[in-house]
Motif scaffolding. Structure first.
Motif, PDB file in Angstrom:
ATOM      1  N   ASN A   1     -14.298  -4.565 114.103  1.00  0.00           N
ATOM      2  CA  ASN A   1     -14.882  -5.694 114.807  1.00  0.00           C
ATOM      3  C   ASN A   1     -13.780  -6.700 115.131  1.00  0.00           C
ATOM      4  O   ASN A   1     -12.610  -6.456 114.867  1.00  0.00           O
ATOM      5  CB  ASN A   1     -16.013  -6.344 113.987  1.00  0.00           C
ATOM      6  CG  ASN A   1     -15.550  -6.755 112.601  1.00  0.00           C
ATOM      7  OD1 ASN A   1     -14.389  -7.099 112.384  1.00  0.00           O
ATOM      8  ND2 ASN A   1     -16.466  -6.712 111.641  1.00  0.00           N
ATOM      9  N   ARG A   2     -14.167  -7.795 115.752  1.00  0.00           N
ATOM     10  CA  ARG A   2     -13.212  -8.828 116.163  1.00  0.00           C
ATOM     11  C   ARG A   2     -12.058  -8.222 116.956  1.00  0.00           C
ATOM     12  O   ARG A   2     -10.883  -8.537 116.723  1.00  0.00           O
ATOM     13  CB  ARG A   2     -12.706  -9.609 114.951  1.00  0.00           C
ATOM     14  CG  ARG A   2     -13.829 -10.313 114.205  1.00  0.00           C
ATOM     15  CD  ARG A   2     -13.332 -11.015 112.977  1.00  0.00           C
ATOM     16  NE  ARG A   2     -14.465 -11.495 112.182  1.00  0.00           N
ATOM     17  CZ  ARG A   2     -14.376 -11.927 110.935  1.00  0.00           C
ATOM     18  NH1 ARG A   2     -13.199 -11.949 110.337  1.00  0.00           N
ATOM     19  NH2 ARG A   2     -15.442 -12.345 110.287  1.00  0.00           N
ATOM     20  N   LEU A   3     -12.399  -7.360 117.883  1.00  0.00           N
ATOM     21  CA  LEU A   3     -11.374  -6.760 118.730  1.00  0.00           C
ATOM     22  C   LEU A   3     -10.750  -7.818 119.638  1.00  0.00           C
ATOM     23  O   LEU A   3     -11.465  -8.536 120.341  1.00  0.00           O
ATOM     24  CB  LEU A   3     -11.965  -5.637 119.592  1.00  0.00           C
ATOM     25  CG  LEU A   3     -11.903  -4.229 118.973  1.00  0.00           C
ATOM     26  CD1 LEU A   3     -12.953  -4.085 117.883  1.00  0.00           C
ATOM     27  CD2 LEU A   3     -12.090  -3.174 120.030  1.00  0.00           C
ATOM     28  N   ASP A   4      -9.454  -7.944 119.593  1.00  0.00           N
ATOM     29  CA  ASP A   4      -8.697  -8.831 120.469  1.00  0.00           C
ATOM     30  C   ASP A   4      -8.003  -7.950 121.497  1.00  0.00           C
ATOM     31  O   ASP A   4      -6.995  -7.304 121.204  1.00  0.00           O
ATOM     32  CB  ASP A   4      -7.677  -9.632 119.655  1.00  0.00           C
ATOM     33  CG  ASP A   4      -6.954 -10.681 120.495  1.00  0.00           C
ATOM     34  OD1 ASP A   4      -6.711 -10.413 121.689  1.00  0.00           O
ATOM     35  OD2 ASP A   4      -6.628 -11.750 119.954  1.00  0.00           O
ATOM     36  N   ARG A   5      -8.548  -7.909 122.692  1.00  0.00           N
ATOM     37  CA  ARG A   5      -8.048  -6.985 123.697  1.00  0.00           C
ATOM     38  C   ARG A   5      -6.683  -7.391 124.239  1.00  0.00           C
ATOM     39  O   ARG A   5      -5.924  -6.545 124.694  1.00  0.00           O
ATOM     40  CB  ARG A   5      -9.081  -6.841 124.812  1.00  0.00           C
ATOM     41  CG  ARG A   5     -10.265  -5.988 124.357  1.00  0.00           C
ATOM     42  CD  ARG A   5     -11.511  -6.195 125.185  1.00  0.00           C
ATOM     43  NE  ARG A   5     -12.539  -5.243 124.807  1.00  0.00           N
ATOM     44  CZ  ARG A   5     -13.281  -5.328 123.705  1.00  0.00           C
ATOM     45  NH1 ARG A   5     -13.096  -6.339 122.869  1.00  0.00           N
ATOM     46  NH2 ARG A   5     -14.190  -4.429 123.425  1.00  0.00           N
ATOM     47  N   GLU A   6      -6.373  -8.673 124.219  1.00  0.00           N
ATOM     48  CA  GLU A   6      -5.060  -9.110 124.665  1.00  0.00           C
ATOM     49  C   GLU A   6      -3.976  -8.687 123.679  1.00  0.00           C
ATOM     50  O   GLU A   6      -2.912  -8.211 124.068  1.00  0.00           O
ATOM     51  CB  GLU A   6      -5.035 -10.635 124.841  1.00  0.00           C
ATOM     52  CG  GLU A   6      -5.822 -11.123 126.045  1.00  0.00           C
ATOM     53  CD  GLU A   6      -5.181 -10.701 127.359  1.00  0.00           C
ATOM     54  OE1 GLU A   6      -3.957 -10.444 127.373  1.00  0.00           O
ATOM     55  OE2 GLU A   6      -5.896 -10.630 128.372  1.00  0.00           O
ATOM     56  N   ARG A   7      -4.277  -8.857 122.395  1.00  0.00           N
ATOM     57  CA  ARG A   7      -3.272  -8.545 121.366  1.00  0.00           C
ATOM     58  C   ARG A   7      -3.438  -7.134 120.795  1.00  0.00           C
ATOM     59  O   ARG A   7      -2.679  -6.717 119.942  1.00  0.00           O
ATOM     60  CB  ARG A   7      -3.356  -9.568 120.230  1.00  0.00           C
ATOM     61  CG  ARG A   7      -2.977 -10.966 120.684  1.00  0.00           C
ATOM     62  CD  ARG A   7      -3.137 -11.976 119.560  1.00  0.00           C
ATOM     63  NE  ARG A   7      -2.670 -13.295 119.960  1.00  0.00           N
ATOM     64  CZ  ARG A   7      -3.390 -14.165 120.642  1.00  0.00           C
ATOM     65  NH1 ARG A   7      -4.633 -13.856 121.015  1.00  0.00           N
ATOM     66  NH2 ARG A   7      -2.897 -15.339 120.965  1.00  0.00           N
ATOM     67  N   ARG A   8      -4.456  -6.424 121.260  1.00  0.00           N
ATOM     68  CA  ARG A   8      -4.730  -5.054 120.809  1.00  0.00           C
ATOM     69  C   ARG A   8      -4.804  -4.962 119.280  1.00  0.00           C
ATOM     70  O   ARG A   8      -4.145  -4.147 118.641  1.00  0.00           O
ATOM     71  CB  ARG A   8      -3.690  -4.070 121.363  1.00  0.00           C
ATOM     72  CG  ARG A   8      -3.808  -3.891 122.864  1.00  0.00           C
ATOM     73  CD  ARG A   8      -2.980  -2.749 123.393  1.00  0.00           C
ATOM     74  NE  ARG A   8      -3.282  -2.528 124.814  1.00  0.00           N
ATOM     75  CZ  ARG A   8      -4.236  -1.732 125.272  1.00  0.00           C
ATOM     76  NH1 ARG A   8      -4.987  -1.067 124.414  1.00  0.00           N
ATOM     77  NH2 ARG A   8      -4.446  -1.604 126.562  1.00  0.00           N
ATOM     78  N   SER A   9      -5.631  -5.832 118.735  1.00  0.00           N
ATOM     79  CA  SER A   9      -5.811  -5.859 117.293  1.00  0.00           C
ATOM     80  C   SER A   9      -7.299  -5.902 116.972  1.00  0.00           C
ATOM     81  O   SER A   9      -8.137  -6.157 117.842  1.00  0.00           O
ATOM     82  CB  SER A   9      -5.108  -7.075 116.681  1.00  0.00           C
ATOM     83  OG  SER A   9      -5.709  -8.284 117.147  1.00  0.00           O
ATOM     84  N   ALA A  10      -7.624  -5.632 115.716  1.00  0.00           N
ATOM     85  CA  ALA A  10      -9.020  -5.656 115.282  1.00  0.00           C
ATOM     86  C   ALA A  10      -9.071  -5.819 113.777  1.00  0.00           C
ATOM     87  O   ALA A  10      -8.079  -5.604 113.065  1.00  0.00           O
ATOM     88  CB  ALA A  10      -9.742  -4.370 115.701  1.00  0.00           C
ATOM     89  N   ASN A  11     -10.228  -6.209 113.291  1.00  0.00           N
ATOM     90  CA  ASN A  11     -10.519  -6.240 111.866  1.00  0.00           C
ATOM     91  C   ASN A  11     -11.211  -4.942 111.477  1.00  0.00           C
ATOM     92  O   ASN A  11     -11.950  -4.341 112.267  1.00  0.00           O
ATOM     93  CB  ASN A  11     -11.431  -7.425 111.559  1.00  0.00           C
ATOM     94  CG  ASN A  11     -11.772  -7.522 110.084  1.00  0.00           C
ATOM     95  OD1 ASN A  11     -10.971  -7.950 109.273  1.00  0.00           O
ATOM     96  ND2 ASN A  11     -12.974  -7.102 109.729  1.00  0.00           N
ATOM     97  N   LEU A  12     -10.968  -4.476 110.255  1.00  0.00           N
ATOM     98  CA  LEU A  12     -11.627  -3.284 109.733  1.00  0.00           C
ATOM     99  C   LEU A  12     -12.329  -3.656 108.426  1.00  0.00           C
ATOM    100  O   LEU A  12     -11.716  -4.231 107.523  1.00  0.00           O
ATOM    101  CB  LEU A  12     -10.607  -2.171 109.494  1.00  0.00           C
ATOM    102  CG  LEU A  12     -11.149  -0.781 109.137  1.00  0.00           C
ATOM    103  CD1 LEU A  12     -10.190   0.305 109.613  1.00  0.00           C
ATOM    104  CD2 LEU A  12     -11.360  -0.634 107.631  1.00  0.00           C
ATOM    105  N   GLY A  13     -13.622  -3.360 108.360  1.00  0.00           N
ATOM    106  CA  GLY A  13     -14.399  -3.644 107.153  1.00  0.00           C
ATOM    107  C   GLY A  13     -15.138  -2.406 106.672  1.00  0.00           C
ATOM    108  O   GLY A  13     -15.407  -1.489 107.455  1.00  0.00           O
TER     109      GLY A  13
END
Length: 373
Positions: A93-105
């Motif tokens: 979740n919390r996908l940041d498409r500009e920075r190509r990052s995400a949270n994993l839970g």
């Protein structure tokens, strides 16, 4: 905005003895049962898992996941065993498409915890995120006291970035959290860290392919390396080696302190040891230099050569003007290496080291650029 490839609803991921697939309406009863079973463990850290949790809540969660999948967030998966029994949940979740990052839970139902399920699921989902979504960073954020979740992150190879104050809202108050990161695998790519060659020796960043060689080197060297390094014990596992290689590679990217290079025999392509820069002191433009050689290759001058190679390279940087070598005063082999490499003996520092729980005097050596001219 940078595009991220959407994931198909039919997607399934395989992990050892596990299946990860998107939530389906027919999973509501299993989710309700798993949540009710896990109030004492999962409920301690996830506020939705409480005594008032209803089957209707499970239905609503699955509907939320299905609609989110169409939007591209969250990408939530149920974790199932080979017989289709629900074991837990994991998602991005919390996908940041500009920075190509995400949270994993993630969470695992109470009776299935401590079986390596979360670790395997994390690795499977991270691989998907890096290979298909082309993410470049995944974060795992856990309450500092949530030791089970933190262990799962560490065993999956995540790097501990540090404790972030007021990072999460937990039980009605701002709470510090342990932050971990996963980066794409770059085994075999020398984009970070130097590659140095001289004579028979090559120094290069560690690769995951070095894992077996690292494990064998240390286990043949308990009588020598193990005498002077607390971490080199018969209990050292392949998983310990995997985590250390990941940390050393991350350090060259600026995430960590142990900037290690593999010492490799250029003719045999054999791992013979390790050399590293660590304990950085940027304000004083100093760092420590440490090394070890596997027992079967000791006494061949390789360590002294590696020290000179890395020191010459490192001291060209304007950020470094001094390297220190600190060895137990009784560790004559390590002291001889420092002396043969041209390091200057500065004296004995009393109780400078702790070894096997006991204070030890240390021989202090230094290297500056003039020593290597």
């Amino acid at each position: 905005m940078a595009a991220i490839t959407p994931l198909p609803r039919s997607l399934e991921l395989a992990a050892p003895a596990l299946r990860l697939r998107p939530w389906q309406p027919g999973d509501a009863d299993a989710l309700f049962e798993a949540a009710r079973e896990s109030m004492a463990s999962v409920g301690q850290w996830l506020p939705w898992c409480h005594a008032g949790y209803l089957r209707e809540d499970a239905v609503a969660w699955i509907e939320h996941c299905q609609s989110g999948w169409a939007r591209g967030e969250p990408y939530a998966f149920g974790i199932f065993d080979g017989e289709g029994r629900l074991l837990g949940s994991i998602g991005l979740n919390r996908l940041d498409r500009e920075r190509r990052s995400a949270n994993l839970g993630y969470w695992v139902r109470e009776r299935e915890q401590r079986k390596g399920i979360a670790r395997a699921a994390i690795r499977a989902l991270a691989s998907l995120a890096f290979e298909t979504l082309e993410l470049i960073r995944i974060e795992i954020v856990a309450a500092v006291d949530n030791q089970a979740s933190r262990r799962a992150a560490e065993r999956a190879g995540a790097h501990f970035d540090g404790v972030s104050p007021n990072r999460i809202w937990h039980k009605g108050q701002a709470t510090a959290a342990a932050v971990y990161s996963l980066l794409p695998p770059d085994d075999g790519i020398e984009a970070f860290g130097p590659v140095l060659e001289e004579g028979l020796l090559r120094l290069r960043p560690f690769r995951l392919a070095d894992l077996d060689g690292l494990f064998a080197s240390l286990h043949e060297s308990m009588d020598s390396i193990g005498r002077w390094q607390d971490w080199c014990t018969p209990d050292y596992t392949l998983e310990d080696g995997r985590r250390w290689i990941a940390r050393s590679r991350l350090a060259w990217r600026g995430a960590g302190d142990e900037c290690a290079l593999a010492m490799v025999d250029r003719q045999r392509d054999e791992l013979v040891g390790s050399i590293s820069l660590n304990h950085w002191q940027p304000d004083y433009r100093m760092a420590n230099l440490g090394y070890w050689i596997r027992q079967s290759r000791q006494g061949q001058g390789l360590a002294a050569l590696a020290v000179r190679m890395l020191a010459r390279h490192a001291l060209k940087s304007p950020d470094l003007q001094r390297l220190e070598i600190v060895a137990a005063a009784d560790n004559r082999a390590s002291c001889r290496v420092a002396e043969k490499a041209g390091a200057h003996f500065e004296g004995i520092a009393r109780r400078r080291l702790t070894l096997h729980g006991q204070p030890q005097d240390a021989a202090m050596y230094s290297l500056v650029a003039a020593d290597l001219a």
